[in-house]
Every structure is written in structure tokens, then in C-alpha cells.
Motif scaffolding. Structure first.
Motif, PDB file in Angstrom:
ATOM      1  N   VAL A  27       4.743  20.049  67.958  1.00 13.79           N
ATOM      2  CA  VAL A  27       4.383  21.473  67.899  1.00 13.79           C
ATOM      3  C   VAL A  27       3.681  21.906  69.187  1.00 13.79           C
ATOM      4  CG1 VAL A  27       2.922  23.158  66.714  1.00 13.79           C
ATOM      5  CG2 VAL A  27       4.275  21.544  65.385  1.00 13.79           C
ATOM      6  N   SER A  28       2.806  21.055  69.693  1.00 17.83           N
ATOM      7  CA  SER A  28       2.103  21.384  70.942  1.00 17.83           C
ATOM      8  C   SER A  28       3.081  21.495  72.105  1.00 17.83           C
ATOM      9  CB  SER A  28       1.051  20.312  71.244  1.00 17.83           C
ATOM     10  OG  SER A  28       0.112  20.222  70.207  1.00 17.83           O
ATOM     11  N   LEU A  29       4.033  20.564  72.193  1.00 18.76           N
ATOM     12  CA  LEU A  29       4.993  20.619  73.295  1.00 18.76           C
ATOM     13  C   LEU A  29       6.009  21.750  73.110  1.00 18.76           C
ATOM     14  CD1 LEU A  29       5.062  18.848  75.817  1.00 18.76           C
ATOM     15  CD2 LEU A  29       3.593  17.980  74.003  1.00 18.76           C
ATOM     16  N   PHE A  30       6.236  22.177  71.873  1.00 20.33           N
ATOM     17  CA  PHE A  30       7.050  23.385  71.642  1.00 20.33           C
ATOM     18  C   PHE A  30       6.374  24.579  72.314  1.00 20.33           C
ATOM     19  CE2 PHE A  30       8.011  27.250  69.354  1.00 20.33           C
ATOM     20  CZ  PHE A  30       9.368  27.183  69.112  1.00 20.33           C
ATOM     21  N   LEU A  31       5.054  24.675  72.129  1.00 23.30           N
ATOM     22  CA  LEU A  31       4.299  25.767  72.743  1.00 23.30           C
ATOM     23  C   LEU A  31       4.304  25.650  74.261  1.00 23.30           C
ATOM     24  CD1 LEU A  31       2.440  28.208  72.517  1.00 23.30           C
ATOM     25  CD2 LEU A  31       0.517  26.653  72.189  1.00 23.30           C
ATOM     26  N   VAL A  32       4.131  24.429  74.780  1.00 22.03           N
ATOM     27  CA  VAL A  32       4.134  24.236  76.236  1.00 22.03           C
ATOM     28  C   VAL A  32       5.500  24.617  76.815  1.00 22.03           C
ATOM     29  CG1 VAL A  32       4.006  22.492  78.061  1.00 22.03           C
ATOM     30  CG2 VAL A  32       2.335  22.479  76.205  1.00 22.03           C
ATOM     31  N   ALA A  33       6.588  24.189  76.166  1.00 26.53           N
ATOM     32  CA  ALA A  33       7.933  24.532  76.652  1.00 26.53           C
ATOM     33  C   ALA A  33       8.136  26.044  76.653  1.00 26.53           C
ATOM     34  CB  ALA A  33       8.985  23.852  75.778  1.00 26.53           C
ATOM     35  N   SER A 305       2.904   3.500  72.101  1.00 33.89           N
ATOM     36  CA  SER A 305       2.292   4.829  72.146  1.00 33.89           C
ATOM     37  C   SER A 305       3.106   5.795  73.006  1.00 33.89           C
ATOM     38  CB  SER A 305       0.859   4.705  72.698  1.00 33.89           C
ATOM     39  OG  SER A 305       0.288   5.971  72.847  1.00 33.89           O
ATOM     40  N   VAL A 306       3.548   5.312  74.187  1.00 29.42           N
ATOM     41  CA  VAL A 306       4.329   6.176  75.086  1.00 29.42           C
ATOM     42  C   VAL A 306       5.648   6.566  74.444  1.00 29.42           C
ATOM     43  CG1 VAL A 306       5.593   6.199  77.274  1.00 29.42           C
ATOM     44  CG2 VAL A 306       3.249   5.323  77.198  1.00 29.42           C
ATOM     45  N   LEU A 307       6.310   5.606  73.796  1.00 28.82           N
ATOM     46  CA  LEU A 307       7.590   5.883  73.147  1.00 28.82           C
ATOM     47  C   LEU A 307       7.432   6.921  72.041  1.00 28.82           C
ATOM     48  CD1 LEU A 307      10.576   5.090  73.061  1.00 28.82           C
ATOM     49  CD2 LEU A 307       9.981   3.301  71.408  1.00 28.82           C
ATOM     50  N   LEU A 308       6.388   6.768  71.259  1.00 31.77           N
ATOM     51  CA  LEU A 308       6.149   7.701  70.150  1.00 31.77           C
ATOM     52  C   LEU A 308       5.876   9.119  70.663  1.00 31.77           C
ATOM     53  CD1 LEU A 308       5.816   7.752  67.018  1.00 31.77           C
ATOM     54  CD2 LEU A 308       3.363   7.539  67.415  1.00 31.77           C
ATOM     55  N   ALA A 309       5.003   9.224  71.679  1.00 26.34           N
ATOM     56  CA  ALA A 309       4.636  10.542  72.209  1.00 26.34           C
ATOM     57  C   ALA A 309       5.808  11.194  72.941  1.00 26.34           C
ATOM     58  CB  ALA A 309       3.438  10.404  73.141  1.00 26.34           C
ATOM     59  N   ALA A 310       6.572  10.388  73.699  1.00 26.07           N
ATOM     60  CA  ALA A 310       7.728  10.954  74.417  1.00 26.07           C
ATOM     61  C   ALA A 310       8.783  11.442  73.427  1.00 26.07           C
ATOM     62  CB  ALA A 310       8.321   9.911  75.356  1.00 26.07           C
ATOM     63  N   LEU A 311       8.992  10.690  72.360  1.00 29.21           N
ATOM     64  CA  LEU A 311       9.947  11.119  71.330  1.00 29.21           C
ATOM     65  C   LEU A 311       9.501  12.432  70.681  1.00 29.21           C
ATOM     66  CD1 LEU A 311      12.433  10.529  69.563  1.00 29.21           C
ATOM     67  CD2 LEU A 311      10.927   9.236  68.022  1.00 29.21           C
ATOM     68  N   SER A 317      10.360  20.066  72.527  1.00 24.94           N
ATOM     69  CA  SER A 317      11.018  20.871  73.562  1.00 24.94           C
ATOM     70  C   SER A 317      12.458  21.211  73.169  1.00 24.94           C
ATOM     71  CB  SER A 317      10.987  20.134  74.906  1.00 24.94           C
ATOM     72  OG  SER A 317      11.514  18.830  74.768  1.00 24.94           O
ATOM     73  N   MET A 318      13.150  20.282  72.518  1.00 22.97           N
ATOM     74  CA  MET A 318      14.508  20.581  72.050  1.00 22.97           C
ATOM     75  C   MET A 318      14.485  21.642  70.940  1.00 22.97           C
ATOM     76  SD  MET A 318      16.806  19.082  73.792  1.00 22.97           S
ATOM     77  CE  MET A 318      18.209  19.360  72.728  1.00 22.97           C
ATOM     78  N   ALA A 319      13.428  21.615  70.128  1.00 18.73           N
ATOM     79  CA  ALA A 319      13.294  22.652  69.094  1.00 18.73           C
ATOM     80  C   ALA A 319      13.123  24.031  69.748  1.00 18.73           C
ATOM     81  CB  ALA A 319      12.109  22.334  68.185  1.00 18.73           C
ATOM     82  N   ALA A 320      12.344  24.086  70.846  1.00 14.22           N
ATOM     83  CA  ALA A 320      12.184  25.352  71.569  1.00 14.22           C
ATOM     84  C   ALA A 320      13.518  25.803  72.156  1.00 14.22           C
ATOM     85  CB  ALA A 320      11.143  25.189  72.677  1.00 14.22           C
ATOM     86  N   TRP A 321      14.262  24.864  72.751  1.00 16.11           N
ATOM     87  CA  TRP A 321      15.574  25.188  73.336  1.00 16.11           C
ATOM     88  C   TRP A 321      16.507  25.735  72.255  1.00 16.11           C
ATOM     89  CZ3 TRP A 321      20.296  22.811  72.154  1.00 16.11           C
ATOM     90  CH2 TRP A 321      21.371  23.166  72.988  1.00 16.11           C
ATOM     91  N   ALA A 322      16.549  25.064  71.104  1.00 13.59           N
ATOM     92  CA  ALA A 322      17.442  25.494  70.027  1.00 13.59           C
ATOM     93  C   ALA A 322      16.995  26.827  69.438  1.00 13.59           C
ATOM     94  CB  ALA A 322      17.480  24.420  68.941  1.00 13.59           C
ATOM     95  N   ILE A 343      12.790  21.796  82.144  1.00 15.12           N
ATOM     96  CA  ILE A 343      11.579  21.993  81.348  1.00 15.12           C
ATOM     97  C   ILE A 343      11.530  20.965  80.218  1.00 15.12           C
ATOM     98  CG2 ILE A 343      10.413  23.586  79.753  1.00 15.12           C
ATOM     99  CD1 ILE A 343      11.302  25.874  81.493  1.00 15.12           C
ATOM    100  N   ILE A 344      12.697  20.673  79.618  1.00 12.61           N
ATOM    101  CA  ILE A 344      12.734  19.638  78.573  1.00 12.61           C
ATOM    102  C   ILE A 344      12.325  18.292  79.155  1.00 12.61           C
ATOM    103  CG2 ILE A 344      14.255  18.414  76.970  1.00 12.61           C
ATOM    104  CD1 ILE A 344      15.902  20.977  76.743  1.00 12.61           C
ATOM    105  N   GLY A 345      12.874  17.969  80.340  1.00 12.42           N
ATOM    106  CA  GLY A 345      12.503  16.712  80.985  1.00 12.42           C
ATOM    107  C   GLY A 345      11.025  16.654  81.325  1.00 12.42           C
ATOM    108  N   PHE A 346      10.480  17.785  81.800  1.00  9.45           N
ATOM    109  CA  PHE A 346       9.055  17.821  82.151  1.00  9.45           C
ATOM    110  C   PHE A 346       8.179  17.646  80.917  1.00  9.45           C
ATOM    111  CE2 PHE A 346       5.174  20.303  83.349  1.00  9.45           C
ATOM    112  CZ  PHE A 346       4.720  19.423  84.316  1.00  9.45           C
ATOM    113  N   CYS A 347       8.603  18.240  79.798  1.00 10.58           N
ATOM    114  CA  CYS A 347       7.833  18.089  78.559  1.00 10.58           C
ATOM    115  C   CYS A 347       7.864  16.642  78.069  1.00 10.58           C
ATOM    116  CB  CYS A 347       8.396  19.028  77.485  1.00 10.58           C
ATOM    117  SG  CYS A 347       8.005  20.765  77.752  1.00 10.58           S
ATOM    118  N   VAL A 348       9.002  15.973  78.218  1.00 11.26           N
ATOM    119  CA  VAL A 348       9.072  14.551  77.843  1.00 11.26           C
ATOM    120  C   VAL A 348       8.122  13.732  78.726  1.00 11.26           C
ATOM    121  CG1 VAL A 348      10.579  12.532  77.752  1.00 11.26           C
ATOM    122  CG2 VAL A 348      11.412  14.741  76.930  1.00 11.26           C
TER     123      VAL A 348
END
Length: 379
Positions: A27-33, A305-311, A317-322, A343-348
Motif C-alpha cells: 500500500v505504501s509503495l502504491f502511494l509512492v508510485a 527480508s529483501v525478497l519479501l519487501a521487493a515482492l 507498484s503494479m497495482a498502481a499501474w493497473a 517507476i515500477i522498477g524504482f519502486c522495487v
């Protein structure tokens, strides 16, 4: 890769906590995207080959000052000018003031020469030009409002509350660099409503070639340098950027909000990661007893931790794109938001950094603990 299965199992160890962690980061990265998309569209407006040939002539002092209609003929006579049309911001709304859309009164003759990128049937062009109360509407705006050809609407403007133009939609265009979200009607109808005030806000000029653009801009300003009022001519792109600058330092504001959101999600994720790692003291002690080195255990904890957060960031970000791709939602004077791939890549990347920073200290402490100390904590 041989530990990938172990990482996935550890991530799904507590499904409820994993779901809540992924949801909060997503949700936070949706807002950032979303904020980054708004920022990019403000500082980098789209430009097409036709828009690169357009110039905007306005009052030299302020965009809020108007220009006399007599300027149009003088501008049209300048060498390198292919077409010129007056354009006046009306600032109107239809029924609901909260449903903002751009609307201008324009000179229909010459309008399609200045804007040849607008695509619509010839019979609709003629219907718009020949009907003094006709309106030309972008396809996406018509879809959003539920308008069709022949519909009659009334615009209400807080700027010009003495008139309420009653208009008939005669044409619907596609292909503009405004994402088909603008409304045009006849300037003559607007002028008559104001008792022939004979002014316009800007003149939109199409130069004959890209090489003519700077020369035409200088020639127009030179022609009215000693006139009252003087003019300022700039490219369409420069005009849009200048208009946005009048709104204040939006870039700093949006960047600050993004920073606060990322910092907050780091704090939330750090709490969750620290709790998850602390609960695994027995497992870490067993791994150490089996011969796992400190560096390997640290790598496994950080990778998880990195895998979980990146996922989670990818999902957000994909939810924002869609969402913006499907709904076509805009933001005020931005016609439509479109999340760009970078932007999706940057959010990841942000998500991966959140995972790294959130778990760094707890993972380092857990990996360095001795087998005896780990077992003592458990017992």
C-alpha cells in the motif's frame, strides 16, 4: 539459488504476519508510485512532433492578463507562422464543480491547422465549425462524463458567472497530447456573452517548421515590444512547465511526502523483521551447530527480508499501474495518470532497500550470536 526453497518456507512460516507485512509495504509503495507518476508528468509533459511546432503567446506580465483580439491578424502576418488561433480559459464545470476538466473558447477557423494531431471525421469537423453553439470534446472526457454526439450541456464558470453557455456536442476527437481530455467551444459565442469584450487569454501559433520556432517567437515579441500590452512567446512545453511553476515548489512537496512514506514503512517493517528474527533463535542455534557460518546465516536473513519487501513493492507498484491504466483517473489539471515502467522498477528498488535497512541490524545481531547464548535465550 539452492537456498531459495528455504527462504520461501521461512517467509511463509507465519502467514498472517507475512500477509500484513506485504500489505503494509504494498500500500505504501502504491502511494509512492502514484506520487512519482504525478511528479514525472508535471516536470516532463509529453511532447509530440505537432506540439513541438506550437507556440503560446501570452501577456508578458502574467498569464492572468488578457490580450486584445486585434493581435491575431498581426501575428498571422509574421513570416514562418502557418496558423494562429485565440484561446480563452473558461474554467467551467458541468453539474458538479468537483469534476474538473480543461475547457477553452477558441476560434474554430484555423483551429484544426494549429492542432492537426486531433483526429476526428471531416463531417464532425464541419459540424463543429458551422454551429456557433457547437462543442468539440476529447474522447476520454466524453467517456468519463457519459457524453455523446448531439448531447446538450451547460457550462458554469466561477470566473465568468455572468454567462452560462448552452452547448451541443458536435465533434469528438482522439490523438491529442492532452490525452483527449479537453473541451472546446466557439470564442465568438463566449465573446457575445460578455458583451463583445474582445479579448482572449493566449494565442496558439503553429510554426511552419521546427527551425522556424525560435525565430517566430522572437519576431512575435518584437512586434509587440512597444505595444500595450507586450507579449511573451514560448513553446507549448515551456508554457506548460511555466504554468506548473506558478503553483509553487510541487516537486519538493511530492518528494518530501515520498520520503516520509518510505521512512514510515521502514519503521513498520523494521519492527516486524526484528520480531521475526528474534523468534528464530533456536533455528539459528541449530544452524550454527550444524556448521553454518555467520556470513551465510546473515545472508539468508537479509535475503529473506529483501525478497519479501521487493515482492510487496512490485505488487504495490503494479497495482498502481493497473488501477490508473484501467480507470484513467487524473489528478486535477493532469488529464490521466500513467505509471511508467521505470517507476515500477524504482519502486522495487525502494522495496529492496526497505527490506535491507529494516532487517540489517537485527539480522547482524542474530547472526553473530553464539550457539550457547542462543540456546540460553530459548531456555
Amino acid at each position: 539459488m539452492k537456498f531459495l526453497r528455504l527462504l520461501i518456507k521461512n517467509m511463509l512460516r507465519n502467514k498472517r504476519r507475512t500477509f500484513l507485512t506485504v500489505s503494509s509495504i504494498a500500500v505504501s509503495l502504491f502511494l509512492v508510485a502514484t506520487l512519482l507518476t504525478v511528479l514525472v508528468q508535471l516536470v516532463d509533459p509529453p511532447e509530440t512532433p505537432d506540439s513541438a511546432l506550437r507556440l503560446i503567446v501570452r501577456h508578458r506580465v502574467s498569464l492572468f492578463n488578457t490580450l486584445p483580439i486585434a493581435y491575431r491578424e498581426k501575428i498571422a502576418q509574421i513570416e514562418g507562422v502557418e496558423a494562429v488561433v485565440g484561446s480563452m480559459w473558461f474554467g467551467g464545470y458541468w453539474k458538479d464543480p468537483s469534476q474538473f476538466f480543461a475547457n477553452f473558447s477558441v476560434n474554430p477557423d484555423g483551429f484544426f491547422k494549429v492542432y492537426p494531431d486531433l483526429q476526428l471525421p471531416e463531417e464532425q469537423k464541419e459540424a463543429f465549425k458551422n454551429d456557433r453553439t457547437g462543442a468539440l470534446v476529447g474522447a476520454n472526457l466524453a467517456k468519463q462524463m457519459g457524453w455523446e454526439l448531439g448531447d446538450r450541456i451547460t457550462l458554469i464558470s466561477p470566473l465568468f458567472n455572468q454567462i452560462q453557455p448552452e452547448l451541443t456536442i458536435r465533434a469528438i476527437y482522439q490523438g491529442g497530447n492532452d490525452d483527449d481530455m479537453t473541451f472546446y467551444y466557439h470564442w465568438d459565442y463566449f465573446n457575445e456573452g460578455l458583451g463583445r469584450a474582445n479579448f482572449t487569454g493566449t494565442y496558439n501559433v503553429r510554426a511552419a517548421s521546427k527551425e522556424d520556432v525560435p525565430r517566430v517567437a522572437e519576431a512575435i515579441d518584437a512586434a509587440f515590444r512597444n505595444a500595450n500590452p507586450p507579449t511573451k512567446t514560448e513553446t507549448e512545453r515551456a508554457f506548460i512547465l511555466g504554468f506548473i511553476q506558478m503553483l509553487g515548489n510541487i516537486q519538493y512537496l511530492i518528494s518530501s511526502i515520498c520520503g516520509v512514506v518510505v521512512f514510515t514503512v521502514i519503521l513498520v517493517a523494521a519492527t516486524t523483521m526484528a520480531m521475526a528474527i528474534r523468534e528464530r533463535g533456536r533455528e539459528i542455534a541449530v544452524l550454527k551447530a550444524l556448521g553454518f557460518r555467520t556470513r551465510l546465516i546473515l545472508s539468508l536473513l537479509l535475503s529473506e527480508s529483501v525478497l519479501l519487501a521487493a515482492l510487496a513493492a512490485f505488487i504495490g507498484s503494479m497495482a498502481a499501474w493497473a488501477f490508473f491504466g484501467a480507470t484513467g483517473v487524473g489528478a486535477g489539471f493532469i488529464p490521466r495518470l500513467a505509471v511508467r515502467p521505470w517507476i515500477i522498477g524504482f519502486c522495487v528498488f525502494i522495496g529492496a532497500m526497505v527490506g535491507l535497512l529494516a532487517s540489517g541490524i537485527p539480522a547482524w545481531r542474530a547472526a553473530r550470536i553464539s550457539v550457547v547464548d542462543a540456546m540460553r535465550r530459548i531456555v
